[in-house]
Enzyme design. Structure first.
Site, short mmCIF file in Angstrom:
data_model
loop_
_atom_site.label_atom_id
_atom_site.label_comp_id
_atom_site.label_asym_id
_atom_site.label_seq_id
_atom_site.Cartn_x
_atom_site.Cartn_y
_atom_site.Cartn_z
N ASP A 1 18.45 55.11 40.19
CA ASP A 1 18.57 53.69 39.96
C ASP A 1 18.29 53.47 40.96
O ASP A 1 17.89 54.35 42.22
CB ASP A 1 20.11 53.94 39.55
CG ASP A 1 20.81 52.65 39.83
OD1 ASP A 1 20.26 51.40 40.00
OD2 ASP A 1 22.10 52.81 41.15
N ASP B 1 19.75 50.42 43.40
CA ASP B 1 20.48 49.42 44.21
C ASP B 1 21.69 50.08 44.22
O ASP B 1 22.24 50.69 43.08
CB ASP B 1 21.01 48.09 43.50
CG ASP B 1 20.04 46.74 43.64
OD1 ASP B 1 19.37 47.04 45.15
OD2 ASP B 1 19.32 46.84 42.38
C1 XBP Z 1 21.84 46.66 40.06
C2 XBP Z 1 21.50 44.94 39.56
C3 XBP Z 1 20.93 43.71 40.01
C4 XBP Z 1 20.88 43.73 41.62
C5 XBP Z 1 20.62 41.91 41.98
O1 XBP Z 1 21.18 47.59 39.80
O2 XBP Z 1 22.61 44.90 38.49
O3 XBP Z 1 20.91 42.80 39.72
O4 XBP Z 1 22.33 43.32 42.59
O5 XBP Z 1 18.80 42.41 41.57
P1 XBP Z 1 20.58 48.74 39.61
P2 XBP Z 1 18.14 41.08 40.69
O6 XBP Z 1 21.42 49.77 40.36
O7 XBP Z 1 20.90 49.28 38.03
O8 XBP Z 1 19.41 49.29 40.71
O9 XBP Z 1 18.99 39.71 41.56
O10 XBP Z 1 16.81 41.19 40.74
O11 XBP Z 1 19.11 40.90 39.18
MG MG Z 2 23.19 51.00 40.92
#
Ligand code: XBP
Ligand code: MG
Length: 256
Positions: free
Chosen positions: A8, A10
């Site tokens: 993953d 973020d």
């Molecule tokens: C995390 C998310 C994303 C980010 C923002 O995804 O939900 O929406 O918060 O990015 P993960 P965007 O943990 O699966 O990487 O604004 O591009 O949606």
């Molecule tokens: Mg995440």
């Protein structure tokens, strides 16, 4: 045998939510002359909604000063989201956000041992590109056998689609892979695709219940405070530990 480690982005690779996306959303509000600001607590609550544009729409639904017509609201969300992503890219290009300790070491161990690396994320491709270019260099993509992002799926996490697509790209069955996540929604997505998941909770999810991981711990740079406990040793979590957890498949939850 472990054939792929699926990351993953973020919260797992770096604390991008609190220090990156949230900050960039607030600058985007300011740039567009909006009085809206998301403090850490409000943003934490909004993380229940996957996807930045979807998160904006969820917040607008609670505001008396947001545009009322749906078309206008969606237009505003699209503009704010594009601006937020541009600001986010600048932030990470300046290396304002560090990778979580131990992540790069574990990635390098995979590369050295022929274990495929992949990305399975809900975030936009441009955000992944910006973060990994900043930390791995312009040829970062060559290190990953699959990179599946928010634009590539119809349904974001906790739906398993992003993991199912990643497995398809990799040509690897779910039980030959291990996912790494930081949140309950991400862990649920991996599990729904039958991929065993290791969770290193990010700041927003340190107190949230997380169920059904094969291991949960504070970070890959240390061996303490993991469940199940890794074999005694020095240094951080290595591929041997990941393989042991995958093979034993003991399911743990965030709280004993
Ligand atoms: C995390 C998310 C994303 C980010 C923002 O995804 O939900 O929406 O918060 O990015 P993960 P965007 O943990 O699966 O990487 O604004 O591009 O949606
Ligand atoms: Mg995440």
């Amino acid at each position: 045998m472990l054939r792929a480690l699926i990351w993953d982005v973020d919260g797992t690779l770096a604390e991008t939510e609190r220090d990156g996306h949230r900050v960039a959303f607030n600058r985007a509000f300011e740039t567009m002359g909006l009085p809206w600001r998301w403090d850490e607590a409000r943003y934490g609550a909004l993380l229940a909604v996957a996807g930045g544009r979807e998160r904006l729409l969820a917040d607008m639904a609670t505001r008396a000063d947001a545009p009322v017509p749906t078309v206008e609201r969606e237009q505003l969300a699209r503009r704010l989201h594009a601006l937020k992503n541009a600001i986010y890219a600048e932030l990470v290009a300046a290396r304002a956000i560090a990778m979580r300790a131990g992540v790069l070491e574990l990635m390098n161990a995979c590369l050295a041992r022929g274990v495929l690396l992949a990305i399975a994320t809900t975030t936009s491709r441009a955000n992944v590109e910006a973060l990994l270019r900043a930390h791995l260099g312009p040829r970062w993509a060559e290190q990953f056998a699959a990179v599946v992002c928010g634009e590539d799926v119809a349904r974001k996490k906790p739906h398993p689609e992003v993991y199912l697509r990643t497995l398809l790209h990799l040509g690897v069955p779910p039980l030959a892979a291990v996912a790494v996540e930081d949140s309950p929604g991400g862990a649920a997505a991996a599990r729904a695709a039958e991929v065993p998941v290791i969770v290193t909770p990010s700041v927003y999810f340190a107190r949230e219940p997380i169920e059904g991981a094969i291991a949960i711990g504070p970070g890959f740079d240390r061996r303490e405070a993991w469940r199940p406990a890794p074999d005694p040793g020095a240094g951080g979590i290595g591929l041997e530990d990941v393989e042991t957890w995958r093979a034993s498949m003991a399911l743990v939850s965030q709280f004993p």
